[in-house]
Design an enzyme around this catalytic site. Structure first.
Site, PDB file in Angstrom:
ATOM      1  CG  HIS A   1      -2.066  -1.039   0.984  1.00  0.00           C
ATOM      2  ND1 HIS A   1      -2.076  -2.261   1.615  1.00  0.00           N
ATOM      3  CD2 HIS A   1      -3.166  -1.005   0.172  1.00  0.00           C
ATOM      4  CE1 HIS A   1      -3.148  -2.941   1.217  1.00  0.00           C
ATOM      5  NE2 HIS A   1      -3.819  -2.206   0.342  1.00  0.00           N
TER       6      HIS A   1
ATOM      7  CG  PHE B   1       3.313   7.379  -5.228  1.00  0.00           C
ATOM      8  CD1 PHE B   1       2.166   8.168  -5.313  1.00  0.00           C
ATOM      9  CD2 PHE B   1       4.211   7.407  -6.288  1.00  0.00           C
ATOM     10  CE1 PHE B   1       1.920   8.970  -6.423  1.00  0.00           C
ATOM     11  CE2 PHE B   1       3.981   8.214  -7.403  1.00  0.00           C
ATOM     12  CZ  PHE B   1       2.830   9.001  -7.463  1.00  0.00           C
TER      13      PHE B   1
ATOM     14  CD  GLN C   1      -2.862 -13.507  -6.313  1.00  0.00           C
ATOM     15  OE1 GLN C   1      -3.300 -13.318  -5.177  1.00  0.00           O
ATOM     16  NE2 GLN C   1      -2.956 -12.585  -7.233  1.00  0.00           N
TER      17      GLN C   1
HETATM   18  C1  0WF Z   1      -2.927 -12.350  -1.965  1.00  0.00           C
HETATM   19  C2  0WF Z   1      -4.419 -12.253  -2.267  1.00  0.00           C
HETATM   20  C3  0WF Z   1      -4.681 -10.991  -3.070  1.00  0.00           C
HETATM   21  N1  0WF Z   1      -4.347 -10.991  -4.385  1.00  0.00           N
HETATM   22  C4  0WF Z   1      -4.506  -9.893  -5.193  1.00  0.00           C
HETATM   23  O1  0WF Z   1      -4.201  -9.959  -6.393  1.00  0.00           O
HETATM   24  C5  0WF Z   1      -5.047  -8.740  -4.579  1.00  0.00           C
HETATM   25  C6  0WF Z   1      -5.313  -7.426  -5.018  1.00  0.00           C
HETATM   26  N2  0WF Z   1      -5.797  -6.762  -3.951  1.00  0.00           N
HETATM   27  N3  0WF Z   1      -5.837  -7.578  -2.909  1.00  0.00           N
HETATM   28  C7  0WF Z   1      -5.379  -8.804  -3.254  1.00  0.00           C
HETATM   29  N4  0WF Z   1      -5.229  -9.911  -2.486  1.00  0.00           N
HETATM   30  C8  0WF Z   1      -6.238  -7.224  -1.566  1.00  0.00           C
HETATM   31  C9  0WF Z   1      -5.497  -6.033  -1.020  1.00  0.00           C
HETATM   32  C10 0WF Z   1      -6.350  -5.532   0.079  1.00  0.00           C
HETATM   33  C11 0WF Z   1      -7.699  -6.041  -0.174  1.00  0.00           C
HETATM   34  C12 0WF Z   1      -7.662  -6.879  -1.406  1.00  0.00           C
HETATM   35  N5  0WF Z   1      -5.194 -12.196  -1.077  1.00  0.00           N
HETATM   36  C13 0WF Z   1      -5.247 -13.104  -0.006  1.00  0.00           C
HETATM   37  C14 0WF Z   1      -6.736 -12.890   0.100  1.00  0.00           C
HETATM   38  C15 0WF Z   1      -6.638 -12.381  -1.272  1.00  0.00           C
HETATM   39  O2  0WF Z   1      -7.011 -11.818   0.950  1.00  0.00           O
HETATM   40  C16 0WF Z   1      -8.257 -11.199   0.887  1.00  0.00           C
HETATM   41  C17 0WF Z   1      -8.308  -9.872   1.166  1.00  0.00           C
HETATM   42  C18 0WF Z   1      -9.515  -9.217   1.147  1.00  0.00           C
HETATM   43  C19 0WF Z   1     -10.689  -9.928   0.890  1.00  0.00           C
HETATM   44  C20 0WF Z   1     -10.618 -11.268   0.581  1.00  0.00           C
HETATM   45  C21 0WF Z   1      -9.395 -11.939   0.609  1.00  0.00           C
HETATM   46 ZN    ZN Z   2      -5.855   0.177  -2.755  1.00  0.00          ZN
END
Ligand code: 0WF
Ligand code: ZN
Length: 462
Positions: A213, A215, A414
């Site tokens: 998180h 820039f 993923q």
């Molecule tokens: C690692 C995986 C994940 N993969 C992504 O490509 C991606 C993009 N944004 N986010 C991602 N998370 C999150 C960043 C903050 C919120 C969304 N994660 C593990 C699993 C998905 O974690 C979550 C997080 C939020 C909601 C559901 C599952």
């Molecule tokens: Zn964001």
């Protein structure tokens, strides 16, 4: 002068004060081209991850490094520069000390006005915790600095396959400025360009150096929003105020993110959780930091809009930033689903929902980009998640399995995220926005296949 054969790209370069000629087959990938240029620039293989290559035409236009790069001639020789993010401070040669002192003085005024919001996220870091601008001012983005981009780069910026890793921070700032200009927002909202530059610099300085998180994530989300609205041509149907709301919301949507999510804020009873009564504490804080910048005269790009319009922009922006809380995902999907079969873009409430869906798509969009661009983002996110989980364990707080280094694999995370969160979100949006399949949804499906194969291989080893 020998000309390059039709299946070879030949580039004449000036690098480290010497002339070089490099070649690669036309079908090469961005990675392969970068590798040729890194070799030409004598970058040791151990450092290739830490540098950004910058290719410039003689008129100062930046040229994007990728498969679209075509041969030049010795008369149109490009300059190749190696920019190291790690060595950035002091690396620039055009520092005007007077300008720097003036800029520091100007920004110091701003420091006092935003410090109270800052303390919420960093209660132990002293009164000016959020504002790290003064020592951070980068002379390369001083008010008079100007980047010029080629038409090709301007078009590339509108594509969802854009490679964020090719651009260093000051170029990213200039690209953000270009988006304001290109969408006609500078003219429409009478934005003062010097104020816009200060606003964008203030934005950059108020993102923390988190693994994910940060820039660069802000830039990626904004660029993807820009890519989505151009690919789907909805840019021509949105009102100027919707475009401005989308742009400033994307730019500000994770401001001052502390690197620990809402669950941590709430469980640890942080100041942010207390101030916002456990309701989207992070997203409320991101919006508050954004509007603190927009209140300060030096960075208020909205100073020339009537108060009623400012109120509308503020309302829309808060709505958009709050929509990025994944805890609201189901609620927003359900609300949007009700309209997809009979969507009316002229209806304000439906347009508001669409704008929320667009920022949500952009926020989690890494897997839309080519694998070599997207995959490092997963590593960055897992690094941030694992650090949170480690801290939660150390502090005796509840932990989430998807953040636990003992339980998560990259492929597993993923496959679940793409299959159950991304594809349903994008498919639902595609019921309203045209042209999403080829340039946006197909790359996500390819990414799902990539991680499913990775998962099978890792499962097979157990
Ligand atoms: C690692 C995986 C994940 N993969 C992504 O490509 C991606 C993009 N944004 N986010 C991602 N998370 C999150 C960043 C903050 C919120 C969304 N994660 C593990 C699993 C998905 O974690 C979550 C997080 C939020 C909601 C559901 C599952
Ligand atoms: Zn964001």
């Amino acid at each position: 002068m020998a000309t390059a054969s039709s299946d070879i790209v030949r580039l004449y370069l000036r690098v480290h004060n010497r002339d070089e000629t490099v070649e690669w087959p036309k079908a090469s990938t961005t990675e392969e081209i970068k590798s040729v240029l890194l070799t030409a620039a004598d970058v040791p293989s151990t450092l290739t991850k830490d540098v950004v290559l910058k290719l410039t035409q003689q008129n100062g236009c930046l040229v994007s490094i990728g498969p679209k790069l075509t041969s030049n001639t010795p008369h149109t020789r490009y300059t190749l520069q190696v920019v190291s993010e790690k060595l950035k401070s002091g690396a620039e040669d055009s520092v005007n000390p007077d300008e720097l002192v003036n800029t520091v003085a100007k920004l110091k005024g701003q420091i006092d006005s935003v410090s109270q919001v800052a303390k919420l996220a960093h209660p132990h870091k002293g009164p000016n915790a959020m504002v790290r601008r003064a020592p951070n001012i980068d002379p390369r983005y001083a008010d008079r600095a100007k980047y010029v981009f080629t038409e090709e780069t301007k078009e590339y910026l509108k594509q969802c396959s854009f490679d964020n890793w090719q651009w260093e921070e000051n170029e990213a700032l200039a690209l953000l400025e270009l988006m304001f200009d290109d969408m006609g927002l500078i003219e429409e909202f009478k934005i003062d360009v010097a104020t816009l530059k200060r606003f964008l610099r203030g934005i950059k300085d108020n993102y923390n150096a988190n693994p994910f998180h940060n820039f660069k994530h802000c830039f990626c989300v904004t660029q993807m929003m820009y890519g989505i609205i151009h690919t789907t041509e909805i840019v021509h149907k949105l009102k100027p105020i919707d475009k401005l709301v989308l742009l400033i919301s994307c730019i500000g949507h994770d401001l001052d993110h502390p690197g620990y999510n809402n669950a941590y804020q709430i469980n640890a009873k942080t100041d942010l959780a207390i101030i916002y009564n456990d309701t989207s504490p992070l997203e409320n804080h991101h919006a508050a930091v954004l509007f603190t910048l927009l209140r300060a005269p030096e960075t208020n790009i909205l100073s020339n809009v009537p108060d009623a319009v400012f109120r509308e922009i503020r309302k829309g922006t808060i709505r958009c930033i709050l929509a990025t809380d994944m805890a609201k995902h189901g609620e927003i999907m359900t609300a949007f689903k009700k309209h997809v079969d009979n969507f009316n873009i002229e209806d304000q409430d439906q347009r508001n929902l669409l704008v929320q869906m667009i920022i949500k798509c952009a926020d989690i969009s890494n897997e839309v980009r080519p694998t070599e661009v997207a995959e490092p983002w997963v590593d960055c996110l897992l690094e941030e998640f694992f650090a949170q989980s480690d801290r939660e364990k150390a502090e005796g707080l509840p932990t989430a399995p998807f953040m636990d280094r003992e339980k998560v694999t990259k492929a597993g995370a993923q496959v679940g995220f793409i299959g159950f969160v991304m594809i349903p979100l994008y498919e639902l949006t595609a019921k309203v926005l045209p042209n999403m399949e080829a340039a946006i949804i197909q790359p996500i499906r390819q990414s799902l296949t990539y991680y499913k194969e990775m998962l099978e291989k890792t499962e097979g080893k157990k």
